[in-house]
Enzyme design. Structure first.
Site, PDB file in Angstrom:
ATOM      1  N   THR A 116       0.429  -0.995   0.117  1.00  0.00           N
ATOM      2  CA  THR A 116      -0.309   0.094   0.225  1.00  0.00           C
ATOM      3  C   THR A 116       0.674   0.716   0.078  1.00  0.00           C
ATOM      4  O   THR A 116       1.778   1.137   0.743  1.00  0.00           O
ATOM      5  CB  THR A 116      -0.977  -0.397   1.197  1.00  0.00           C
ATOM      6  N   ASP A 117       0.251   1.833   0.158  1.00  0.00           N
ATOM      7  CA  ASP A 117       0.658   3.135  -0.281  1.00  0.00           C
ATOM      8  C   ASP A 117       1.535   4.385   1.015  1.00  0.00           C
ATOM      9  O   ASP A 117       2.089   4.949   1.310  1.00  0.00           O
ATOM     10  CB  ASP A 117       0.559   4.857  -1.275  1.00  0.00           C
ATOM     11  N   GLU A 118       0.210   3.448   1.946  1.00  0.00           N
ATOM     12  CA  GLU A 118       0.249   3.695   3.267  1.00  0.00           C
ATOM     13  C   GLU A 118       1.633   3.579   3.820  1.00  0.00           C
ATOM     14  O   GLU A 118       1.776   4.221   5.170  1.00  0.00           O
ATOM     15  CB  GLU A 118      -0.734   3.917   3.918  1.00  0.00           C
ATOM     16  N   TYR A 140      -1.726  -0.280  11.404  1.00  0.00           N
ATOM     17  CA  TYR A 140      -2.008  -0.829   9.543  1.00  0.00           C
ATOM     18  C   TYR A 140      -0.827  -1.089   8.867  1.00  0.00           C
ATOM     19  O   TYR A 140       0.502  -1.909   8.148  1.00  0.00           O
ATOM     20  CB  TYR A 140      -3.327  -0.573   8.867  1.00  0.00           C
ATOM     21  N   LYS A 144       2.720  -3.508   7.323  1.00  0.00           N
ATOM     22  CA  LYS A 144       2.527  -3.875   5.970  1.00  0.00           C
ATOM     23  C   LYS A 144       4.169  -3.436   5.395  1.00  0.00           C
ATOM     24  O   LYS A 144       4.207  -4.348   4.650  1.00  0.00           O
ATOM     25  CB  LYS A 144       1.505  -2.850   4.945  1.00  0.00           C
TER      26      LYS A 144
END
Ligand code: NAD
Ligand code: TYD
Length: 327
Positions: A116-118, A140, A144
């Site tokens: 994810t970009d997060e 989260y 990741k």
């Protein structure tokens, strides 16, 4: 394929089976977010119900061998990770580790980790590239990011042909209604309050789920082992604009929009530069205006899909998450 009974995974399997005639085995634990119904129109897909963090389940799914592992399986909702980070560390961390070990044990030729970009954190201006530092904000995104680093270590240490695809915020059919867009669509269709966190000016980079699926397909076929590929959507929008557009599309009344207490550690803006995956021949096909309309229509037409979801454990989750926030 792992996590194929969830939102992005099931959309990806549908593309692979229908357009590429792939034979697919899905390993999925069927958590609250994973549903057999998401694969109901694909009887040719074999589903192994099991945990990616369980070596025996991984061995069973790999069976006599597979050409590639694509890992979508994860705990994915930021608000749940803030309330209860436990499963995020286990599934996203230990689960990824067991899959990498499984890939090594069975000499699987290719491994794609869906990320994810997060992991890059928040960006006020411009866009993240694959070289941007990893600065996750939530349990989260931290789990990741840890998984991504482990995947890269298996490439460097063991020569596993592994690569990583980092997507921006996805939306489209089959998304569990805890995430912004399906939550707002279903609430708007019911005339329920639309809980906007903080000032609603947080910006997300929206990617139609089929565009992400095709991007992952490109990386699987043409990407270089050891590399990261960003797959970002073509459009950005502040949350409040997204919510107001949903109000229009559903014919609801704007008075149901309610500003509520902000999410702790809330990232202000995400934006992904996708030049590297474009160089492999990928391009997003669906702009946000079109994709949002398609998505609202899908939820309107598929009450059979979401009615059981909204009435089960979801109500308890909703009460915990929003009960105190909403007036
Ligand atoms: P989702 O929550 O809809 O689905 C997750 C799936 O994983 C479910 O089918 C669930 O049953 C399964 N699962 C969870 N724990 C498992 C375990 N221990 N063993 C086996 N299966 C397990 O998630 P999604 O939105 O489809 O996201 C898929 C992947 O894409 C995730 O890795 C997520 O981090 C990533 N991602 C999501 C987005 C987004 O906007 N939703 C954006 C970029 C990347
Ligand atoms: P979300 O769909 O949870 O995705 P992510 O946090 O992974 O980007 O949230 C998208 C944006 O919408 C985020 O800025 C938080 C905001 N949001 C709300 O304002 N209200 C809500 O009820 C939810 C679920 C999200």
């Amino acid at each position: 394929m792992c996590g194929g009974a969830g939102f992005i995974g099931s959309n990806f399997v549908r593309i692979r089976v229908r357009e590429e005639a792939d034979e697919v085995v899905v390993l999925d634990k069927l958590t609250y977010a994973g549903r057999r119904e998401n694969l109901a129109d694909l009887p040719e897909v074999s589903l192994v119900v099991g945990d990616i963090a369980d070596q025996a389940a991984v061995d069973e799914a790999i069976g006599d061998g597979v050409d590639a592992i694509v890992n979508f399986a994860a705990e994915t909702h930021v608000d749940r990770s803030i309330a209860q980070p436990d499963a995020f560390v286990t599934t996203n961390g230990q689960g990824t580790y067991q899959l990498l070990e499984g890939a090594r044990r069975h000499q699987v030729a290719r491994y794609v980790q869906i990320s994810t970009d997060e992991v890059y954190g928040s960006i006020e201006e411009g866009s993240f590239t694959e070289e941007s530092p990893i600065v996750p904000s939530s349990p989260y995104s931290a789990s990741k990011a840890g998984a991504d680093l482990l995947v890269q270590s298996y490439f460097h240490t063991y020569g596993l042909e592994a690569l990583i695809c980092r997507g921006s915020n996805n939306y489209g059919p089959y998304q569990y209604p805890e995430k912004l867009i399906p939550l707002m669509v279903l609430n708007a269709l019911h005339g329920d309050p639309l809980p906007v966190y903080g000032d609603g000016m947080q910006v997300r980079n929206w990617l139609y789920v089929e565009d992400f699926g095709r991007g992952i397909g490109h990386a699987l076929a043409h990407g270089h082992a050891g590399e990261v590929y960003n797959v970002g959507g073509p459009d950005e929008a502040p949350n409040i604009e997204v919510v107001k557009r949903i109000v229009e599309l559903t014919g609801a009344d704007e008075s149901i929009i309610e500003y509520v207490t902000d999410r702790p550690g809330h990232d202000r803006r995400y934006s992904l530069g996708s030049e590297k995956i474009r160089a492999l021949g990928w391009e997003a096909r669906v702009h946000f205006a079109e994709g949002l309309e398609k998505t609202v229509n899908w939820y309107r037409e598929n009450t059979d899909w979401w009615e059981p979801v909204r009435s089960g454990d979801y109500r308890e989750y909703y009460e915990r998450q929003y009960g105190r926030k909403l007036g």
